[in-house]
Design a protein around this motif. Structure first.
Motif, PDB file in Angstrom:
ATOM      1  N   PHE A   8       1.034  -1.616  -0.116  1.00  0.00           N
ATOM      2  CA  PHE A   8      -0.007   0.239   0.475  1.00  0.00           C
ATOM      3  C   PHE A   8       0.447   1.187  -0.056  1.00  0.00           C
ATOM      4  O   PHE A   8       0.533   2.420  -0.591  1.00  0.00           O
ATOM      5  CB  PHE A   8      -0.550  -0.101   1.255  1.00  0.00           C
ATOM      6  CG  PHE A   8      -1.929   0.676   0.961  1.00  0.00           C
ATOM      7  CD1 PHE A   8      -3.320   1.187   0.205  1.00  0.00           C
ATOM      8  CD2 PHE A   8      -1.490   2.290   2.189  1.00  0.00           C
ATOM      9  CE1 PHE A   8      -3.767   2.328   0.602  1.00  0.00           C
ATOM     10  CE2 PHE A   8      -2.547   3.310   2.342  1.00  0.00           C
ATOM     11  CZ  PHE A   8      -3.771   3.702   1.316  1.00  0.00           C
ATOM     12  N   LEU A   9       2.064   1.121   0.600  1.00  0.00           N
ATOM     13  CA  LEU A   9       3.176   1.931   0.787  1.00  0.00           C
ATOM     14  C   LEU A   9       3.501   2.777  -0.355  1.00  0.00           C
ATOM     15  O   LEU A   9       3.650   3.809  -1.174  1.00  0.00           O
ATOM     16  CB  LEU A   9       3.929   2.286   1.675  1.00  0.00           C
ATOM     17  CG  LEU A   9       4.829   3.116   1.770  1.00  0.00           C
ATOM     18  CD1 LEU A   9       4.190   4.822   2.186  1.00  0.00           C
ATOM     19  CD2 LEU A   9       5.988   2.951   2.763  1.00  0.00           C
ATOM     20  N   THR A  10       4.276   1.706  -1.240  1.00  0.00           N
ATOM     21  CA  THR A  10       4.560   1.821  -2.288  1.00  0.00           C
ATOM     22  C   THR A  10       3.872   2.088  -3.723  1.00  0.00           C
ATOM     23  O   THR A  10       3.786   2.901  -4.133  1.00  0.00           O
ATOM     24  CB  THR A  10       5.184   0.422  -2.611  1.00  0.00           C
ATOM     25  OG1 THR A  10       6.222  -0.347  -1.775  1.00  0.00           O
ATOM     26  CG2 THR A  10       5.601  -0.057  -3.857  1.00  0.00           C
ATOM     27  N   LEU A  11       1.837   1.571  -3.639  1.00  0.00           N
ATOM     28  CA  LEU A  11       1.267   2.132  -4.620  1.00  0.00           C
ATOM     29  C   LEU A  11       0.742   3.727  -4.477  1.00  0.00           C
ATOM     30  O   LEU A  11       0.932   4.382  -5.262  1.00  0.00           O
ATOM     31  CB  LEU A  11      -0.007   1.537  -4.237  1.00  0.00           C
ATOM     32  CG  LEU A  11      -0.811   1.488  -5.284  1.00  0.00           C
ATOM     33  CD1 LEU A  11      -0.651   1.207  -6.288  1.00  0.00           C
ATOM     34  CD2 LEU A  11      -2.136   0.348  -5.353  1.00  0.00           C
ATOM     35  N   CYS A  12       1.232   3.881  -2.740  1.00  0.00           N
ATOM     36  CA  CYS A  12       0.899   5.945  -1.988  1.00  0.00           C
ATOM     37  C   CYS A  12       1.763   6.190  -3.251  1.00  0.00           C
ATOM     38  O   CYS A  12       1.425   7.761  -3.731  1.00  0.00           O
ATOM     39  CB  CYS A  12       0.444   5.815  -1.285  1.00  0.00           C
ATOM     40  SG  CYS A  12      -1.276   5.078  -0.412  1.00  0.00           S
ATOM     41  N   LEU A  13       3.151   5.527  -3.008  1.00  0.00           N
ATOM     42  CA  LEU A  13       4.592   6.160  -3.856  1.00  0.00           C
ATOM     43  C   LEU A  13       4.116   6.899  -5.037  1.00  0.00           C
ATOM     44  O   LEU A  13       4.393   7.485  -5.359  1.00  0.00           O
ATOM     45  CB  LEU A  13       5.725   6.229  -3.148  1.00  0.00           C
ATOM     46  CG  LEU A  13       6.278   6.183  -1.710  1.00  0.00           C
ATOM     47  CD1 LEU A  13       7.309   5.255  -1.113  1.00  0.00           C
ATOM     48  CD2 LEU A  13       6.587   7.393  -1.031  1.00  0.00           C
ATOM     49  N   TYR A  14       3.974   5.618  -5.467  1.00  0.00           N
ATOM     50  CA  TYR A  14       4.247   5.796  -7.493  1.00  0.00           C
ATOM     51  C   TYR A  14       2.299   6.516  -7.899  1.00  0.00           C
ATOM     52  O   TYR A  14       2.603   6.880  -9.171  1.00  0.00           O
ATOM     53  CB  TYR A  14       3.238   4.171  -7.587  1.00  0.00           C
ATOM     54  CG  TYR A  14       4.719   3.474  -8.793  1.00  0.00           C
ATOM     55  CD1 TYR A  14       5.107   4.074  -9.281  1.00  0.00           C
ATOM     56  CD2 TYR A  14       5.423   2.533  -8.041  1.00  0.00           C
ATOM     57  CE1 TYR A  14       5.963   3.342  -9.622  1.00  0.00           C
ATOM     58  CE2 TYR A  14       6.086   1.516  -8.691  1.00  0.00           C
ATOM     59  CZ  TYR A  14       6.805   2.950  -9.344  1.00  0.00           C
ATOM     60  OH  TYR A  14       7.674   1.742 -10.307  1.00  0.00           O
ATOM     61  N   CYS A  15       1.475   6.647  -6.916  1.00  0.00           N
ATOM     62  CA  CYS A  15       0.364   7.554  -6.918  1.00  0.00           C
ATOM     63  C   CYS A  15       0.420   8.696  -7.493  1.00  0.00           C
ATOM     64  O   CYS A  15      -0.184   9.952  -7.698  1.00  0.00           O
ATOM     65  CB  CYS A  15      -0.659   7.450  -6.104  1.00  0.00           C
ATOM     66  SG  CYS A  15      -1.602   6.300  -6.552  1.00  0.00           S
ATOM     67  N   PHE A  52      10.882  -7.169  -3.008  1.00  0.00           N
ATOM     68  CA  PHE A  52       9.633  -7.752  -2.517  1.00  0.00           C
ATOM     69  C   PHE A  52       8.545  -8.627  -2.926  1.00  0.00           C
ATOM     70  O   PHE A  52       7.850  -8.635  -2.582  1.00  0.00           O
ATOM     71  CB  PHE A  52       9.461  -6.688  -1.469  1.00  0.00           C
ATOM     72  CG  PHE A  52       9.550  -5.946  -0.617  1.00  0.00           C
ATOM     73  CD1 PHE A  52      10.811  -6.645   0.678  1.00  0.00           C
ATOM     74  CD2 PHE A  52      10.448  -4.921  -1.126  1.00  0.00           C
ATOM     75  CE1 PHE A  52      11.279  -6.331   1.435  1.00  0.00           C
ATOM     76  CE2 PHE A  52      11.411  -4.145   0.433  1.00  0.00           C
ATOM     77  CZ  PHE A  52      11.371  -5.234   1.404  1.00  0.00           C
ATOM     78  N   ASN A  53       9.454  -8.550  -4.492  1.00  0.00           N
ATOM     79  CA  ASN A  53       8.239  -9.983  -5.158  1.00  0.00           C
ATOM     80  C   ASN A  53       6.650  -9.489  -5.675  1.00  0.00           C
ATOM     81  O   ASN A  53       6.152 -10.018  -5.898  1.00  0.00           O
ATOM     82  CB  ASN A  53       8.405 -11.559  -4.777  1.00  0.00           C
ATOM     83  CG  ASN A  53       9.419 -12.272  -4.849  1.00  0.00           C
ATOM     84  OD1 ASN A  53      10.312 -11.886  -6.280  1.00  0.00           O
ATOM     85  ND2 ASN A  53      10.093 -12.622  -3.750  1.00  0.00           N
ATOM     86  N   ASN A  54       6.588  -8.552  -5.858  1.00  0.00           N
ATOM     87  CA  ASN A  54       5.559  -7.633  -6.115  1.00  0.00           C
ATOM     88  C   ASN A  54       5.356  -7.077  -7.508  1.00  0.00           C
ATOM     89  O   ASN A  54       5.472  -5.769  -7.297  1.00  0.00           O
ATOM     90  CB  ASN A  54       4.643  -7.196  -4.740  1.00  0.00           C
ATOM     91  CG  ASN A  54       3.449  -7.459  -5.244  1.00  0.00           C
ATOM     92  OD1 ASN A  54       2.521  -7.057  -5.807  1.00  0.00           O
ATOM     93  ND2 ASN A  54       2.332  -6.779  -3.384  1.00  0.00           N
ATOM     94  N   VAL A  55       5.776  -7.203  -8.520  1.00  0.00           N
ATOM     95  CA  VAL A  55       6.193  -6.374  -9.944  1.00  0.00           C
ATOM     96  C   VAL A  55       4.448  -6.006  -9.885  1.00  0.00           C
ATOM     97  O   VAL A  55       3.970  -5.478 -10.871  1.00  0.00           O
ATOM     98  CB  VAL A  55       6.474  -7.285 -10.820  1.00  0.00           C
ATOM     99  CG1 VAL A  55       6.254  -6.430 -12.370  1.00  0.00           C
ATOM    100  CG2 VAL A  55       7.295  -7.257  -9.777  1.00  0.00           C
ATOM    101  N   PHE A  56       3.116  -6.576  -9.461  1.00  0.00           N
ATOM    102  CA  PHE A  56       2.198  -6.446 -10.133  1.00  0.00           C
ATOM    103  C   PHE A  56       1.871  -4.761  -9.349  1.00  0.00           C
ATOM    104  O   PHE A  56       0.556  -4.152  -9.774  1.00  0.00           O
ATOM    105  CB  PHE A  56       0.638  -7.023  -8.951  1.00  0.00           C
ATOM    106  CG  PHE A  56      -1.114  -6.853  -9.441  1.00  0.00           C
ATOM    107  CD1 PHE A  56      -1.180  -7.171 -10.415  1.00  0.00           C
ATOM    108  CD2 PHE A  56      -1.431  -6.781  -8.679  1.00  0.00           C
ATOM    109  CE1 PHE A  56      -2.582  -6.571 -10.574  1.00  0.00           C
ATOM    110  CE2 PHE A  56      -2.963  -5.595  -8.304  1.00  0.00           C
ATOM    111  CZ  PHE A  56      -3.326  -6.249  -9.785  1.00  0.00           C
TER     112      PHE A  56
END
Length: 122
Positions: A8-15, A52-56
């Motif tokens: 979730f944190l990574t997704l927020c950074l990408y936003c 962290f193995n989450n390319v999605f």
């Protein structure tokens, strides 16, 4: 639970609208530093995502960043933007820069894969 929070944190950074920020910096300052910052930050995030193995999250994050950048470009654009980025329109430049930004991220993913292999061997 920890992995969900990290994703979730990574997704927020990408936003963050990286492409809009880069184009805006180029327009206001005439400087390419915004593009450099975008490449560095997105490459670091891509490296961490691969570790962290989450390319999605990487795929969804890039799509969300492009959508948010498109929203800002469509709502904040003025007539000067249309002539500054000739022969491309700002939304065309958004697509081009978004696609070109994937190249350093792919290199970061490959580098992370090699790093993980080397770490697992030791």
């Amino acid at each position: 639970m920890k992995k969900i929070g990290l994703n979730f944190l990574t997704l927020c950074l990408y936003c963050f609208p990286f492409v809009y920020f880069s184009i805006y910096t180029d327009f206001t300052n005439g400087s390419m530093i915004g593009y450099l910052i975008m490449i560095i930050i997105t490459s670091i995030i891509a490296f961490e995502v691969k570790c962290f193995n989450n390319v999605f999250v990487l795929i969804i994050g890039n799509i969300l960043s492009a959508i948010i950048s498109y929203f800002f470009i469509c709502n904040i654009i003025n007539e000067q933007w249309n002539t500054y980025f000739k022969p491309l329109m700002p939304y065309q430049l958004l697509i081009l820069v978004s696609l070109l930004n994937l190249i350093p991220q792919l290199f970061a993913i490959k580098l992370a894969g090699k790093y993980k292999e080397r770490k697992n061997i030791k």
